[in-house]
Design a protein around this motif. Structure first.
Motif, mmCIF file in Angstrom:
data_model
loop_
_atom_site.group_PDB
_atom_site.id
_atom_site.type_symbol
_atom_site.label_atom_id
_atom_site.label_comp_id
_atom_site.label_asym_id
_atom_site.label_seq_id
_atom_site.Cartn_x
_atom_site.Cartn_y
_atom_site.Cartn_z
ATOM 1 N N HIS A 31 -8.849 -2.052 13.059
ATOM 2 C CA HIS A 31 -7.511 -1.676 12.361
ATOM 3 C C HIS A 31 -6.521 -2.710 12.683
ATOM 4 C CE1 HIS A 31 -4.782 1.427 11.179
ATOM 5 N NE2 HIS A 31 -3.971 1.233 12.051
ATOM 6 N N ASP A 33 -2.496 -3.964 12.571
ATOM 7 C CA ASP A 33 -1.130 -3.263 12.376
ATOM 8 C C ASP A 33 -0.133 -4.629 12.180
ATOM 9 O OD1 ASP A 33 -1.355 -0.508 12.953
ATOM 10 O OD2 ASP A 33 -2.313 -1.146 14.816
ATOM 11 N N HIS A 64 -3.293 -2.085 8.213
ATOM 12 C CA HIS A 64 -2.214 -1.081 8.285
ATOM 13 C C HIS A 64 -0.836 -1.856 8.025
ATOM 14 C CE1 HIS A 64 0.144 2.419 10.493
ATOM 15 N NE2 HIS A 64 0.555 2.118 9.235
ATOM 16 N N MET A 66 2.675 -1.916 7.782
ATOM 17 C CA MET A 66 4.023 -1.175 8.406
ATOM 18 C C MET A 66 5.131 -1.960 7.825
ATOM 19 S SD MET A 66 2.955 0.665 11.873
ATOM 20 C CE MET A 66 1.484 -0.616 12.070
ATOM 21 N N ASP A 173 -3.660 8.250 13.193
ATOM 22 C CA ASP A 173 -3.235 6.860 13.965
ATOM 23 C C ASP A 173 -2.149 7.358 14.952
ATOM 24 O OD1 ASP A 173 -2.842 4.267 14.726
ATOM 25 O OD2 ASP A 173 -1.966 3.481 12.954
HETATM 26 ZN ZN ZN Z 1 -1.820 1.501 12.834
#
Ligand code: ZN
Ligand code: DX5
Length: 214
Positions: A31, A33, A64, A66, A173
């Motif tokens: 994963h 971020d 992911h 953001m 998460d």
């Molecule tokens: Zn995340």
């Protein structure tokens, strides 16, 4: 249970060792971020770092984003060889188009919901999704406390998926650890993201192995 360790809690001065650990481990995905300091109040890492990570990691990449306007970066994420591209519901005014773009680029598409965003808002897009990522903390930082209401959201999402015949996986998460993971598994989660719990452990490979049995 599928496990997607979050690199945000890795040792950035020696990322190679942590990626080799992930490669050796039973982790299913890695994963990643990405934060822009606008959509969330923090900045993590960007494409130069992701490219280096992608080159060494043998696990499918679960990216992911953001960030605001994540669709703008679809081809750059695709060029990493990413498996899954997660975009926030709150960052996509034309979510249907963004999901189509991710699929056209050859990736799996996931929509992420912040803690305050109800699952019911996915009613008209759920059939198009490969995964829904429920934030179980407010996005932006590792090591935060799990929000207990998240369990009800997982249950509501499981019901929506069953009712609509969607194939979407449920990923969570934030604040995943030995205390919170069993009830998440019971509520119907398919994929656990874990950052500080994995990378802060004395034996991360053993922690991943244990989470996988849930
Ligand atoms: Zn995340
Ligand atoms: C937070 C990130 C998470 C973070 C989770 O905004 O999306 O992936 O790494 O960290 P933990 O598992 O420590 O809560």
């Amino acid at each position: 249970m599928l496990i997607s360790p979050s690199l945000l809690s890795a040792n950035f001065i020696d990322l190679k060792s942590d990626i080799e650990m992930i490669n050796r481990s039973e982790a299913d995905w890695l994963h990643l971020d990405v934060m822009d300091g606008v959509f969330v109040p923090n900045i993590s890492f960007g494409f130069p770092v992701l490219q280096a990570v992608a080159k060494h990691c043998t696990k499918p990449l679960d990216v992911h984003l953001m960030i605001t306007d994540p669709g703008k970066f679809t081809s750059q994420v695709r060029d990493l060889g990413a498996y899954m591209m997660n975009v926030h519901y709150e960052a996509c005014p034309h979510l249907h188009r963004t999901i189509q773009q991710i699929h056209t680029a050859g990736m799996k598409a996931a929509v992420t919901l912040n803690p305050h965003t109800p699952v019911s808002l996915l009613e008209d897009i759920i059939q198009d999704l490969d995964m829904v990522l429920l934030m179980t903390v407010n996005p932006g930082f590792g090591g935060q406390k799990f929000i207990p209401h998240s369990i009800q959201k997982v249950q509501a999402l499981r019901q929506l998926i069953q009712r609509t015949g969607s194939k979407a996986l449920i990923e969570v998460d934030g604040g995943v650890n030995a205390q919170t993971a069993p009830s998440l598994a019971q509520a119907g989660v398919d994929v656990l993201v874990a950052g500080s719990y994995v990378f802060g452990a004395e034996n991360p490979e053993q922690v991943i192995k244990e989470l996988k049995t849930l």
